[in-house]
Structures are given as C-alpha cells and as structure tokens.
Design a protein around this motif. Sequence first.
Motif, PDB file in Angstrom:
ATOM      1  N   ILE A  49      53.205 -28.677   1.272  1.00 21.71           N
ATOM      2  CA  ILE A  49      53.832 -28.764  -0.176  1.00 21.71           C
ATOM      3  C   ILE A  49      54.669 -27.402  -0.179  1.00 21.71           C
ATOM      4  O   ILE A  49      55.697 -27.507  -0.695  1.00 21.71           O
ATOM      5  N   GLN A  50      54.008 -26.215   0.313  1.00 21.60           N
ATOM      6  CA  GLN A  50      54.652 -25.005   0.222  1.00 21.60           C
ATOM      7  C   GLN A  50      55.955 -25.115   1.141  1.00 21.60           C
ATOM      8  O   GLN A  50      57.126 -24.693   0.574  1.00 21.60           O
ATOM      9  N   HIS A  51      55.848 -25.579   2.107  1.00 21.94           N
ATOM     10  CA  HIS A  51      57.169 -25.601   3.108  1.00 21.94           C
ATOM     11  C   HIS A  51      58.254 -26.658   2.653  1.00 21.94           C
ATOM     12  O   HIS A  51      59.292 -25.939   2.693  1.00 21.94           O
ATOM     13  N   CYS A  52      57.740 -27.696   2.188  1.00 18.14           N
ATOM     14  CA  CYS A  52      58.823 -28.556   1.775  1.00 18.14           C
ATOM     15  C   CYS A  52      59.404 -28.074   0.505  1.00 18.14           C
ATOM     16  O   CYS A  52      60.697 -28.162   0.265  1.00 18.14           O
ATOM     17  N   ALA A  53      58.649 -27.396  -0.434  1.00 11.67           N
ATOM     18  CA  ALA A  53      59.161 -26.771  -1.749  1.00 11.67           C
ATOM     19  C   ALA A  53      60.342 -25.623  -1.358  1.00 11.67           C
ATOM     20  O   ALA A  53      61.181 -25.926  -2.057  1.00 11.67           O
ATOM     21  N   HIS A  54      59.824 -24.808  -0.488  1.00  5.72           N
ATOM     22  CA  HIS A  54      60.732 -23.594  -0.085  1.00  5.72           C
ATOM     23  C   HIS A  54      61.881 -24.322   0.611  1.00  5.72           C
ATOM     24  O   HIS A  54      62.964 -23.920   0.256  1.00  5.72           O
ATOM     25  N   LYS A  55      61.828 -25.149   1.124  1.00  8.71           N
ATOM     26  CA  LYS A  55      63.154 -25.743   2.255  1.00  8.71           C
ATOM     27  C   LYS A  55      63.781 -26.424   1.270  1.00  8.71           C
ATOM     28  O   LYS A  55      65.273 -26.336   1.425  1.00  8.71           O
ATOM     29  N   VAL A  56      63.410 -27.330   0.329  1.00 11.61           N
ATOM     30  CA  VAL A  56      64.407 -28.149  -0.532  1.00 11.61           C
ATOM     31  C   VAL A  56      64.943 -27.305  -1.533  1.00 11.61           C
ATOM     32  O   VAL A  56      66.386 -27.419  -1.860  1.00 11.61           O
ATOM     33  N   PHE A  57      64.292 -26.151  -1.965  1.00 12.79           N
ATOM     34  CA  PHE A  57      64.992 -25.148  -2.933  1.00 12.79           C
ATOM     35  C   PHE A  57      66.036 -24.546  -2.077  1.00 12.79           C
ATOM     36  O   PHE A  57      67.189 -24.222  -2.822  1.00 12.79           O
ATOM     37  N   LYS A  58      65.883 -23.840  -1.037  1.00 14.68           N
ATOM     38  CA  LYS A  58      66.641 -23.006  -0.213  1.00 14.68           C
ATOM     39  C   LYS A  58      67.843 -24.037   0.251  1.00 14.68           C
ATOM     40  O   LYS A  58      69.132 -23.568  -0.097  1.00 14.68           O
ATOM     41  N   GLN A  59      67.600 -25.051   1.002  1.00 16.64           N
ATOM     42  CA  GLN A  59      68.610 -25.954   1.300  1.00 16.64           C
ATOM     43  C   GLN A  59      69.435 -26.617   0.486  1.00 16.64           C
ATOM     44  O   GLN A  59      70.710 -26.920   0.756  1.00 16.64           O
ATOM     45  N   MET A  60      69.035 -27.091  -0.689  1.00 13.32           N
ATOM     46  CA  MET A  60      69.810 -27.823  -1.591  1.00 13.32           C
ATOM     47  C   MET A  60      70.400 -26.703  -2.697  1.00 13.32           C
ATOM     48  O   MET A  60      70.904 -27.201  -3.573  1.00 13.32           O
ATOM     49  N   LYS A  61      70.349 -25.437  -2.247  1.00 14.46           N
ATOM     50  CA  LYS A  61      71.023 -24.326  -3.132  1.00 14.46           C
ATOM     51  C   LYS A  61      70.551 -24.490  -4.639  1.00 14.46           C
ATOM     52  O   LYS A  61      71.379 -24.229  -5.395  1.00 14.46           O
ATOM     53  N   LEU A  62      69.344 -24.726  -4.829  1.00 12.26           N
ATOM     54  CA  LEU A  62      68.471 -24.602  -6.091  1.00 12.26           C
ATOM     55  C   LEU A  62      68.695 -23.050  -6.663  1.00 12.26           C
ATOM     56  O   LEU A  62      68.940 -22.096  -5.904  1.00 12.26           O
ATOM     57  N   LYS A  63      68.798 -22.940  -7.974  1.00 11.41           N
ATOM     58  CA  LYS A  63      69.015 -21.461  -8.418  1.00 11.41           C
ATOM     59  C   LYS A  63      67.880 -21.359  -9.612  1.00 11.41           C
ATOM     60  O   LYS A  63      67.787 -22.328 -10.523  1.00 11.41           O
ATOM     61  N   ASP A  64      67.008 -20.325  -9.646  1.00 12.87           N
ATOM     62  CA  ASP A  64      66.512 -19.786 -10.993  1.00 12.87           C
ATOM     63  C   ASP A  64      64.857 -20.481 -11.095  1.00 12.87           C
ATOM     64  O   ASP A  64      63.971 -20.035 -11.060  1.00 12.87           O
ATOM     65  N   LEU A  65      65.055 -22.010 -11.205  1.00  5.19           N
ATOM     66  CA  LEU A  65      64.118 -22.541 -11.489  1.00  5.19           C
ATOM     67  C   LEU A  65      64.154 -24.055 -11.140  1.00  5.19           C
ATOM     68  O   LEU A  65      65.262 -24.849 -11.008  1.00  5.19           O
ATOM     69  N   ALA A  66      62.789 -24.783 -10.759  1.00  5.45           N
ATOM     70  CA  ALA A  66      62.957 -26.244 -10.406  1.00  5.45           C
ATOM     71  C   ALA A  66      61.237 -26.509 -10.643  1.00  5.45           C
ATOM     72  O   ALA A  66      60.438 -25.719 -10.208  1.00  5.45           O
ATOM     73  N   ARG A  67      61.284 -27.900 -10.855  1.00  8.80           N
ATOM     74  CA  ARG A  67      59.657 -28.335 -10.719  1.00  8.80           C
ATOM     75  C   ARG A  67      59.844 -29.348  -9.740  1.00  8.80           C
ATOM     76  O   ARG A  67      60.841 -30.259  -9.687  1.00  8.80           O
ATOM     77  N   ILE A  68      59.145 -29.324  -8.838  1.00 13.14           N
ATOM     78  CA  ILE A  68      59.230 -30.087  -7.717  1.00 13.14           C
ATOM     79  C   ILE A  68      57.938 -30.739  -7.442  1.00 13.14           C
ATOM     80  O   ILE A  68      56.806 -30.518  -7.527  1.00 13.14           O
ATOM     81  N   ASP A  69      57.894 -32.072  -7.455  1.00  9.02           N
ATOM     82  CA  ASP A  69      56.894 -33.081  -7.679  1.00  9.02           C
ATOM     83  C   ASP A  69      56.667 -33.876  -6.228  1.00  9.02           C
ATOM     84  O   ASP A  69      57.437 -34.349  -5.619  1.00  9.02           O
ATOM     85  N   PHE A  70      55.297 -34.039  -6.005  1.00  9.85           N
ATOM     86  CA  PHE A  70      55.047 -34.791  -4.583  1.00  9.85           C
ATOM     87  C   PHE A  70      53.858 -35.481  -5.039  1.00  9.85           C
ATOM     88  O   PHE A  70      53.316 -35.763  -6.215  1.00  9.85           O
ATOM     89  N   PHE A  71      53.565 -36.630  -4.103  1.00  9.40           N
ATOM     90  CA  PHE A  71      52.456 -37.439  -4.110  1.00  9.40           C
ATOM     91  C   PHE A  71      51.712 -37.253  -2.787  1.00  9.40           C
ATOM     92  O   PHE A  71      52.199 -36.834  -1.865  1.00  9.40           O
ATOM     93  N   LEU A  72      50.486 -37.375  -3.074  1.00 13.82           N
ATOM     94  CA  LEU A  72      49.396 -37.347  -2.185  1.00 13.82           C
ATOM     95  C   LEU A  72      48.859 -38.916  -1.945  1.00 13.82           C
ATOM     96  O   LEU A  72      48.281 -39.328  -2.738  1.00 13.82           O
ATOM     97  N   THR A  73      49.201 -39.786  -1.073  1.00 11.51           N
ATOM     98  CA  THR A  73      48.889 -41.180  -0.905  1.00 11.51           C
ATOM     99  C   THR A  73      47.357 -41.142  -0.425  1.00 11.51           C
ATOM    100  O   THR A  73      46.775 -40.269   0.109  1.00 11.51           O
ATOM    101  N   GLU A  74      46.762 -42.269  -0.559  1.00 12.30           N
ATOM    102  CA  GLU A  74      45.486 -42.862  -0.132  1.00 12.30           C
ATOM    103  C   GLU A  74      45.671 -42.634   1.158  1.00 12.30           C
ATOM    104  O   GLU A  74      44.274 -42.331   1.937  1.00 12.30           O
ATOM    105  N   GLU A  75      46.471 -42.532   2.040  1.00 10.09           N
ATOM    106  CA  GLU A  75      46.502 -42.714   3.467  1.00 10.09           C
ATOM    107  C   GLU A  75      46.586 -41.151   3.864  1.00 10.09           C
ATOM    108  O   GLU A  75      46.783 -40.661   5.082  1.00 10.09           O
ATOM    109  N   ASN A  76      46.397 -40.188   2.940  1.00  9.56           N
ATOM    110  CA  ASN A  76      46.453 -38.827   3.211  1.00  9.56           C
ATOM    111  C   ASN A  76      47.942 -38.117   3.628  1.00  9.56           C
ATOM    112  O   ASN A  76      47.965 -37.162   4.193  1.00  9.56           O
ATOM    113  N   THR A  77      48.916 -38.878   3.230  1.00 10.28           N
ATOM    114  CA  THR A  77      50.344 -38.555   3.430  1.00 10.28           C
ATOM    115  C   THR A  77      51.065 -37.911   2.135  1.00 10.28           C
ATOM    116  O   THR A  77      50.885 -38.321   1.147  1.00 10.28           O
ATOM    117  N   ILE A  78      51.465 -36.703   2.300  1.00  8.97           N
ATOM    118  CA  ILE A  78      52.248 -35.887   1.614  1.00  8.97           C
ATOM    119  C   ILE A  78      53.710 -36.265   1.393  1.00  8.97           C
ATOM    120  O   ILE A  78      54.507 -36.391   2.395  1.00  8.97           O
TER     121      ILE A  78
END
Length: 331
Positions: free
Chosen positions: A261-290
């Motif tokens: 979650i930390q890796h993906c959040a940092h990567k999407v914030f930096k690579q999509m050129k976000l600024k200041d703030l964002a809420r980033i939402d994830f799913f954790l599936t029954e198969e244990n996949t993020i």
Amino acid sequence: MNKINVLLLCGGAGSEHEVSLVSSGFIEQQLGIIENLNVISVEIKDSGWFEHHTSLPCQFTVDGVLTIGDRKTSIDYAIPCIHGFPGETGDIQSLFAMSKTPYLGCDAQSSTNSFNKITSKLWYDALDIPNTPYLFLSENNTESIELAKSALTRWNKVFVKAACQGSSVGCYSVTNEEELLIAIDSAFTYSDQVLIELSVTPRELEVSAYEYKGELFVTKPGEISSPEGKFYTYEEKYSSDSHSTTTLEASGLSEEHLATIQHCAHKVFKQMKLKDLARIDFFLTEENTIYLNEVNTFPGMTPISMFPKLMEHNGLPFSEFLKSAIYRAVK
C-alpha cells in the motif's frame, strides 16, 4: 504583514454540490484557527458565483481579482473545495493557472487523469500498479451489451460505473442480466463512457497522502466497514444516518500488505504528478490481493470523512497542514 486573501470555493455544478458545502464549512472553520487570513467563501451554482454567506453575486477574473458588488479583492490563494465538476475534473484549476493564483490541490491534468476512471485505469496499468480487472464501453449499443454480458458470465458479479463521476454516483452493483441492462443505461446518462469492473468482496482500505514542508507523507491505512458487506454508496458515505463504520488504523494487515500500500500510494502520487493532498483507496480481497481502487484528488472533508481524520491520527493537525500550504505558496 498584510492579511492573505484566501478564496474558498464550494458547491459546483455537479452531483456532489451539497457535500461540498459541508466540506467547505469544515475547512472554513479550520482556516479560522490560522492567523493573518482573510477568507472569502464563494459558492458556485448553476446560475453563477455567489458569496456564500450573503448570496451576493461575484466574479473572478483572469487577473486574479474577485469582485463582489463594488468591492474588489486581489486573491492570494485559492482552495477549490469542490467534489466532482468543476473541481476534481480539473476545470477550475485551469482558471487559477491562467490567473497565476496559487491553489490547494492537484493541477488540471492530474485532476482530470485521476477523476476519469478510464484514464486512471490506464495510468495504473502503465505504472504496473495492481487494480481490479475491467473493460470499457464507449457506446451504449448491442456490441457493448454483449461484451458486458460476457464479463458478467465470467465474473458472476460486476460493478457498472460511469467513467466521469465521483463518490459512487452512477455506480451500480450487478448480479444478473436484467440489472446489467438497467445499470448500463443509467450509467450512460452520467458519462459518455462506462466501466465494467470485476466485483470483489474486499476490505476497503484508505490512506491520506499529503505534502507537508516539501515532504510526502502517506498514513497507515484506515478501514471502511459497510453493514453486512454492502456496497459503500453515496448515501452511506455522507448521510447522517450512515451505518458504515470507520477505523483509523486497520487491524490484521501483514507487513507485506502495508508495504504494498505504501509503495503503490507513493508511486501513484509521484508519477501522476499529484500535489498537496489525495485520498488513495485500496481493496484487500478474500484472495489476499491488494488492488488500487481509486485516487481522490479532493476528498470529502465532512465531519465523518476519513482524509482529515487520518492526517490528524498521523500526528498533523489539519489546520497546520493548511497553514503550511498557504504560507509556502504565498511567501
């Protein structure tokens, strides 16, 4: 030192107008804690711009001046507290860019890319960030219906989502063909494109990502728990009668889950050129996949919203975040 003139925009012409008013009320209260600010709250309605507390018509021009009656104020900083159009869609940011007015939040391009579910999915794929399997419908015709039916047969349960809406507006949980046809027709009334997405039974995890004094912070994930695993609808998100519960620090997550979650959040914030703030939402599936679910470039700021709660749980008062962002921009 002269007071800093802050334009707080709320409302908007989209389906989330009323929620924006609640969010802006919270932000205005937080701004009131900060010294040396002159806050002017303006509501955008279908009929024009109006000073929020007096309903006086006003106008903002590309020279960065707000006119209310005979009073003209040069705006030093803007906060576009607008969910959906024209805030999260990137439209209002283009106006601020033309007027050279610094503002809180993402720029026009990153806002547009994040709000459009088609564009955002393509970005996640390009960045190798796992997200829920999907297909796109560009027309409401027989060929699209057949593709959607095939996806429903393959996945058993799907979400039908308007491509350009937020807060679960134009979003439908579908389990049979009759529901599918109705949902597609309805979703196309909100957007020119529609997303068909595999429906998972996940834990819904959210992080607040924010920049403070030049550094990006991503909180530990909080969790949304809907009653009996039901879909987290617009009403559940914002109604005072909501039966959903929130936990500011999700329990039982492995170190691998947290790291992903930390890796993906940092990567999407930096690579999509976000600024200041964002809420980033994830799913954790029954198969244990993020899976990365979505990025919200101006998340809800209501009394029950997760973004400011997660930030404060991470040790930063929301008013201090606003103060830092404003002072750094107008120094």
